[in-house]
Enzyme design. Structure first.
Site, short mmCIF file in Angstrom:
data_model
loop_
_atom_site.label_atom_id
_atom_site.label_comp_id
_atom_site.label_asym_id
_atom_site.label_seq_id
_atom_site.Cartn_x
_atom_site.Cartn_y
_atom_site.Cartn_z
N GLU A 113 35.27 42.28 31.99
CA GLU A 113 36.01 42.31 30.80
C GLU A 113 35.56 41.44 29.50
OE1 GLU A 113 39.88 39.18 30.78
OE2 GLU A 113 40.28 40.92 30.92
N HIS A 133 28.50 46.67 56.67
CA HIS A 133 29.56 47.20 56.99
C HIS A 133 30.69 48.85 56.13
CE1 HIS A 133 27.92 45.90 60.61
NE2 HIS A 133 27.85 44.53 60.30
N LYS A 168 48.47 47.83 28.38
CA LYS A 168 50.00 47.20 28.59
C LYS A 168 51.02 47.69 28.25
CE LYS A 168 47.74 42.52 28.91
NZ LYS A 168 47.80 41.07 28.82
#
Ligand code: F6P
Length: 567
Positions: free
Chosen positions: A376, A407, A531
């Site tokens: 960001e 894994h 947004k």
């Protein structure tokens, strides 16, 4: 900082690095070690309880010399001074970025725009401490008079990830002599985390911390509205509260919100408008970026878990790294060196994937925290002067607990086609406080196992097949290419102070890279459009706006939802 016209790729040192890379990028990391037995000493530095091993980066002394010259030419020393002294380094929002001021000691002085802000910072800490002490003493009572047991932080991004990460990393530091208060985090707008808490917690003993710098983030406000209505619905209907006399006077919604919400924001007017009682509001400043804000009142959940004494230790650790960042010469400056390694990988070796791999389960949220801090901040493509960049900036950064990632995606790291740089992080000491000798022995053995894996993985990533002792031919699908660079950060021990130093190390590394890339690490305009589009789309889903102007995919998805709603 690069001047108004000269972008970093026009600087002499950048040209030198481009030429240097033409030769060095064909040299395998294993040969760099073979050529320099003193490589560990050359490329390892220590400060503030941290050891930074950069010897497994694909560089040599000449590379570092050119990178240090680039840092000078890009103006890194002057930029560090500007950052720490409160200049308006956040150019698009015309404000300072003074997260470092939040961790200044009380006797420090820092005048910003004519005001000595250190006093205000410590007044804010003192107010937070008073709230923490009331909760730890069991003196904070809910609307029905019971002490608070559960505190739920409602926040997202920088109003969630920092406190979430630190409270998990330092859970060992919970004070023992306090009224038990459990801290939880609800961030996601879909209500999943909150729904779980509302199904399990007693409203009489649950307090919500509404953390939002802007106090406009729909994720957080939607969680807060759901929580408020849950509290009011449950606490005004005495029938649900067997211990409250049915004849007790009705509990007002105002009393409920007052006793069950604390607000933390840079927007006091919006907190009051929402209904947070003024004396239950904690403030912070506009010059603290959200992803840099855990050091102040956004850190309330941290102080609730580890206590104010340990919170101040966290601040002190970060301040130690700030002082190092300010004072150390570039060639011994850990944030500068870590930042330059990233510049070398991204801009000259074309390695644009970066994985964060802690080998300590307490750091399970550290990668998630860095994803916001790094991407960001530096996921930008326009310079501070508004010019489109013609070079790469922030790499794609992700991570997972190292042992578990072995894994999950280490196959790609070892035998995939993507060059990836890895940051390994581990504590040197652990479990010395475990009282039971047998359990301590077992756990210390597990700590050694984790360190062995941490060191082994970075070794195999570096050497490839040469790390294997057995000789003899092997089919291609069992061969290791190696030559994957990595850094290893060792903490003497994971404590509030060393965690503070570690976080500050990465904050300042991000800043160094932003200076060299000539971008602004302190704004985040890219998330604003998402947004806005979401708000428009919700209006269409709710039937308040026409779907006609939607693209075919969005239209199809919305219509599928509408159809499901009709079933
Ligand atoms: O992701 C965008 C952003 O603004 C982040 O920078 C910030 O940390 C987060 O949303 C939450 O913002 P606020 O604290 O204002 O609710």
């Amino acid at each position: 900082m690069a001047s108004a016209t000269a972008t970093p790729d026009t600087l002499p040192a950048w040209q030198m690095l481009s030429q240097h890379a033409q030769a060095l990028k064909h040299v395998h990391l294993k040969n760099l070690f073979g050529d320099d037995p003193g490589r560990w000493q050359h490329f390892t530095r220590q400060v503030a309880g941290l050891t930074l091993d950069l010897s497994k980066q694909r560089w040599d002394d000449d590379t570092l010399e050119h990178l240090l010259a680039l840092a000078q030419e890009a103006g890194v020393p002057g930029a560090i001074e500007a950052l720490l002294s409160g200049k308006r380094v956040n150019v698009s929002e015309n404000r300072p970025a003074l997260h470092t001021a939040l961790r200044l000691p009380a006797d420090a002085h820092l005048e910003v725009e004519g005001e000595d802000i250190v006093g205000a910072v410590h007044d804010s800490l003192a107010q937070m401490e008073r709230l923490v002490q009331r909760l730890h003493a069991g003196q904070w009572r809910g609307a029905t008079g019971k002490p608070i047991r559960h505190v739920v932080n409602l926040g997202v991004g920088g109003s969630d990830l920092g406190p979430l990460m630190v409270t998990h990393a330092l859970a060992d530091y919970r004070p023992s002599d306090i009224h038990p208060v459990e801290v939880h985090f609800a961030s996601t707008m879909d209500g999943s985390q909150l729904a779980d808490y509302l199904s399990r917690f007693n409203p009489e003993t649950t307090l919500f911390v509404l953390s939002s710098k802007s106090f406009t983030t729909i994720d957080t406000l939607s969680n807060a509205n759901t929580a408020r209505d849950w509290l009011i619905g449950r606490l005004t209907q005495h029938a649900d509260l067997p211990e409250v006399s049915p004849h007790a006077k009705p509990i007002s919604a105002e009393l409920i919100v007052r006793q069950h919400f604390i607000g933390v924001s840079a927007s006091p007017d919006k907190m009051s408008e929402w209904g947070i009682a003024p004396d239950h509001q904690l403030m912070f400043w506009e010059w603290v970026g959200g992803r840099y804000s855990l050091w102040g009142t956004i850190g309330l959940p941290i102080a609730l878990v580890i206590g104010m004494e340990n919170f101040r230790e966290l601040l002190a650790g970060a301040h130690a790294m700030d002082s190092h960042f300010r004072d150390a010469p570039l060639e011994d400056n850990l944030p500068v060196l870590l930042g330059l390694a990233g510049i070398w990988n991204v801009n000259f070796l074309d390695i644009r994937a970066h994985s964060i791999l802690p080998y300590d389960g307490r750091l399970e949220y550290f990668a998630a925290y860095l994803e916001q801090l790094e991407m960001e901040s530096n996921g930008k493509s326009v310079t501070r002067q508004g010019q489109a960049v013609n070079y790469s900036t922030c790499p794609v950064l992700w991570g997972q607990l190292g042992p578990n990632a072995q894994h999950a995606f280490y196959q790609l790291l070892h035998q995939g086609t993507q060059p990836v740089v890895c940051d390994f992080i581990a504590p040197l000491k652990r479990y010395d406080e475990v009282e039971n000798l047998d359990t301590r022995r077992h756990l210390k053995s597990q700590h050694r196992l984790a360190l062995a894996n941490c060191f082994a993985q970075s070794r195999v990533l570096m050497l490839g097949d040469d790390a294997l002792e057995e000789d003899g031919p092997r089919p291609e699908h069992k061969r290791y290419r190696g030559n994957q660079p990595s850094s290893t950060v060792l903490l003497d021990k994971l404590t509030p102070a060393t965690l503070g130093s570690l976080i500050a190390l990465y904050e300042h590394k991000v800043f160094v890279q932003a200076v060299i890339w000539d971008i602004n690490p302190f704004d985040q305009w890219g998330v604003e459009l998402g947004k806005q589009i979401a708000t428009d789309t919700q209006a269409i889903i709710d039937g308040e706006k026409s779907i006609s102007r939607m693209d075919a995919s969005s239209r199809g998805l919305i219509e599928a939802f509408w159809a499901a709603e009709q079933e």
